[in-house]
Design a protein around this motif. Structure first.
Motif, PDB file in Angstrom:
ATOM      1  N   UNK A 155      17.073 -19.104   4.654  1.00 47.15           N
ATOM      2  CA  UNK A 155      15.821 -19.859   4.625  1.00 47.15           C
ATOM      3  C   UNK A 155      15.921 -21.020   3.638  1.00 47.15           C
ATOM      4  N   UNK A 169       0.833  -1.204   0.000  1.00 47.19           N
ATOM      5  CA  UNK A 169       0.000   0.000   0.000  1.00 47.19           C
ATOM      6  C   UNK A 169       0.870   1.257   0.000  1.00 47.19           C
ATOM      7  N   UNK A 200       6.769  -5.869  -1.454  1.00 46.75           N
ATOM      8  CA  UNK A 200       7.129  -6.541  -0.204  1.00 46.75           C
ATOM      9  C   UNK A 200       7.791  -7.880  -0.497  1.00 46.75           C
ATOM     10  N   UNK A 201       8.217  -8.546   0.559  1.00 47.35           N
ATOM     11  CA  UNK A 201       8.958  -9.793   0.424  1.00 47.35           C
ATOM     12  C   UNK A 201       8.410 -10.775  -0.602  1.00 47.35           C
ATOM     13  N   UNK A 202       7.112 -11.010  -0.582  1.00 48.29           N
ATOM     14  CA  UNK A 202       6.534 -12.007  -1.479  1.00 48.29           C
ATOM     15  C   UNK A 202       6.722 -11.635  -2.956  1.00 48.29           C
ATOM     16  N   UNK A 243      -4.306 -15.351   6.987  1.00 46.86           N
ATOM     17  CA  UNK A 243      -4.667 -16.635   6.381  1.00 46.86           C
ATOM     18  C   UNK A 243      -4.792 -17.758   7.420  1.00 46.86           C
ATOM     19  N   UNK A 252       9.129 -16.064   4.775  1.00 42.69           N
ATOM     20  CA  UNK A 252       7.912 -16.775   4.359  1.00 42.69           C
ATOM     21  C   UNK A 252       7.894 -16.986   2.843  1.00 42.69           C
ATOM     22  N   UNK A 253       8.269 -15.932   2.114  1.00 42.46           N
ATOM     23  CA  UNK A 253       8.230 -15.994   0.651  1.00 42.46           C
ATOM     24  C   UNK A 253       9.237 -17.006   0.115  1.00 42.46           C
ATOM     25  N   UNK A 277      15.761 -24.888   4.745  1.00 45.10           N
ATOM     26  CA  UNK A 277      14.711 -25.722   4.152  1.00 45.10           C
ATOM     27  C   UNK A 277      15.336 -27.015   3.601  1.00 45.10           C
ATOM     28  N   UNK A 308       9.675 -12.872  -5.485  1.00 46.77           N
ATOM     29  CA  UNK A 308       9.634 -14.106  -6.256  1.00 46.77           C
ATOM     30  C   UNK A 308       8.401 -14.201  -7.152  1.00 46.77           C
ATOM     31  N   UNK A 309       7.316 -13.549  -6.725  1.00 48.60           N
ATOM     32  CA  UNK A 309       6.025 -13.789  -7.379  1.00 48.60           C
ATOM     33  C   UNK A 309       5.581 -12.709  -8.356  1.00 48.60           C
ATOM     34  N   UNK A 351       7.945 -20.541   0.781  1.00 46.62           N
ATOM     35  CA  UNK A 351       6.799 -20.805  -0.098  1.00 46.62           C
ATOM     36  C   UNK A 351       7.267 -21.064  -1.533  1.00 46.62           C
ATOM     37  N   UNK A 371       8.672 -11.468   5.972  1.00 41.27           N
ATOM     38  CA  UNK A 371       8.020 -11.753   4.694  1.00 41.27           C
ATOM     39  C   UNK A 371       8.982 -12.415   3.706  1.00 41.27           C
ATOM     40  N   UNK A 431      -9.082  -5.562   5.346  1.00 44.87           N
ATOM     41  CA  UNK A 431      -7.636  -5.706   5.322  1.00 44.87           C
ATOM     42  C   UNK A 431      -6.950  -4.477   4.715  1.00 44.87           C
TER      43      UNK A 431
END
Lengths: 348, 348
Positions: free
Chosen positions: A246, A184, A217-219, B305, B244-245, A250, A222-223, B248, B241, B68
């Protein structure tokens, strides 16, 4: 292109460096010559061992080595005859076009910045590191050259990394995001909010030579289809190391689970192609090195744990930056953009 | 313990919230009562559907829901009859000991901070999030309550999270690190260096109620015996994040590789126990929620989530904090430490 290689830098030096140089000379068409900088006797032995000889390779003796623990700036000041310093000097003197080191990152940044100086229009150099992404790669800058930054510096990082993406990887309109704690427009800390404001202002004035996506943001690393993410060197370094840690954890924990039964081990054997392929996608060795963008000369920084594949790939990046005239393009792009309002150039 | 549950908060509300409440009432010995706050008709239907009834559960009607996307502080000011606001009010009025929300994190932080206020001696509240670690769990604080922080705030975070670890998880001498871009004492940005100096000064004066490990970096989150890592909310949020990313993406890409051949799919089938076990280790649902430490009352923030397992586990954390008197212990620990030199309390 002529390359100066800090042959003593990195955890497995000089073996991996010399082997990486041999691979590069064999495979890279535009690589004219490599200067191996370091202890002459050790390098001579290493060259003999891997069959590296001829006029396209030359050993330059440097009696000192910068260790991984030393302070960067101190090392540059005190060890003038270190392999790293001498390698950078070769670029400074014009004998080489690019320098590569897998040694102490802080010292490589300091030596390159102090000796080569900044390109015209550049306020601050930064390291651009590639992360694998759903759509290709995402360049995160700065991943640690300068822990503190100003809003104007992040705009400079964005321009430099966008030029890299455009001219080296052929993406017509690079997509750039600003790392934040949410996508945001209202998200961020004081610094990132000020930086976002500056980006929006320049965008409104039609001055940004890339597509600006605002906060990411972090996600999104990659996405999202994202070529560049800019942030200060502290956040970028924490981000990069968290990401590496990470992935490593993993893998390690999955391996541990696999070892718990024969059935799982048999399954893993059948899956080994999948593991190998994923490992290749995620491995930093495939990227090889991260350019220190903004200095007057090509300077590539490789991971301390770089193997010969990583060294080869890092040399490939140096060649690409040189052949595609990334630095001259950066100077042009910054000149086209013009001045940044002085109020965004204040220390944090 | 009596809990106020923002039953309308989260992506799968109210179903997962009501089911999580049912599980908690069934399994947690010290949980006397849950107040389900939200749309009465919807909650009644949901309770009937999962067979939740009796004197240990009560529906409190709240006609509004915070979305949200809303700004946290605005939502608190404008939606006084939202499920989140009413749930926090129940703690404020003393009817409940703890509040849990899987809704808008910014709004949950704002509502808790504004309504419950801070505990005596606390300068700034922060969110403590657990990450799995080789030695158990590592609590990262602050993961996003306040993007900007002062050096004194990070000392407060360290004390609060150390108290949590000590009294709730029984670790006699919690190990605390300061997130930085390297472990060496000289590493950091201006802010983290100032914070390190403050920690060292308090350590020298024998005032730290925990074992301070100095600077830590990304890899230490998982590999070092470390109970608490403190950082500002911006860096902490980016770190969380990214973590987590990465996990994932790793899973997603491995799955994609598996689907490429029948042999690999057969292998994955044999390995499913390993995948399941790792998923459980890494899943945020097993932690359930993150305490907002520093407010006068127990306030737990769950992931948007969150599934019913996550809601159950978040209630378990609320119960643990209440039963182990974590908040009174925080007040004691801060009082014992005494004042922090004023120069470390300046805005960044």
């Amino acid at each position: 292109m002529k390359l100066a290689l800090d042959a003593m830098g990195g955890d497995f030096a000089p073996a991996t460096n010399v082997e990486g140089a041999r691979l590069a000379l064999e495979r890279l068409a535009n690589l004219e010559k490599i200067y191996l900088v370091g202890d002459e006797a050790a390098l001579k032995r290493q060259c003999d061992a891997c069959g590296l000889s001829g006029s396209h390779v030359e050993i330059i003796h440097a009696p000192e080595v910068v260790t991984m623990e030393e302070s960067g700036l101190m090392a540059v000041r005190q060890k003038k005859r270190s392999s790293m310093s001498v390698a950078v000097d070769l670029v400074k003197e014009g004998a080489c076009d690019a320098v590569l080191s897998a040694g102490n990152t802080g010292a490589a940044v300091a030596a390159s910045t102090v000796k080569l100086r900044l390109l015209p229009g550049v306020r601050r150099a930064g390291i651009a590191t590639q992360l694998p992404n759903e759509y290709g790669v995402c360049n995160v800058m700065d991943t640690g050259a300068n822990p503190d930054a100003r809003a104007s510096h992040l705009v400079g990082y964005a321009v430099m990394a966008a030029v890299l993406v455009q001219y080296m990887y052929g993406k017509a309109e690079p997509k750039v995001g600003l790392m934040s704690n949410g996508t945001e427009e209202c998200k961020g800390n004081d610094f990132s909010k000020e930086t976002l404001k500056l980006f929006r202002q320049l965008e409104g004035d039609g001055k940004l030579p890339f597509h600006f996506l605002g906060n990411v943001e972090g996600h999104d690393l990659f996405e999202k289809e994202l070529d560049v993410v800019v942030t200060d060197g502290f956040t970028g370094n924490v981000l990069l190391k968290t990401c590496e840690a990470t992935a490593k954890t993993f893998s390690k924990w999955l391996k541990r689970e696999i070892m718990k039964s024969y059935v799982r081990r048999a399954g893993a054997l059948l899956m080994q192609g999948a593991f190998r392929s994923l490992k290749k996608t995620l491995s930093a060795d495939q990227t090889g090195g991260s350019p220190l963008l903004g200095v007057n000369g090509v300077s590539i920084i490789a991971h301390g744990r770089a193997n010969s594949t990583a060294i080869f790939n890092a040399i490939r990046i140096a060649e690409g930056m040189h052949e595609n005239s990334v630095n001259p393009r950066i100077v042009e792009a910054l000149a086209d953009m013009g001045n940044i309002p002085a109020e965004y150039d204040l220390p944090r």
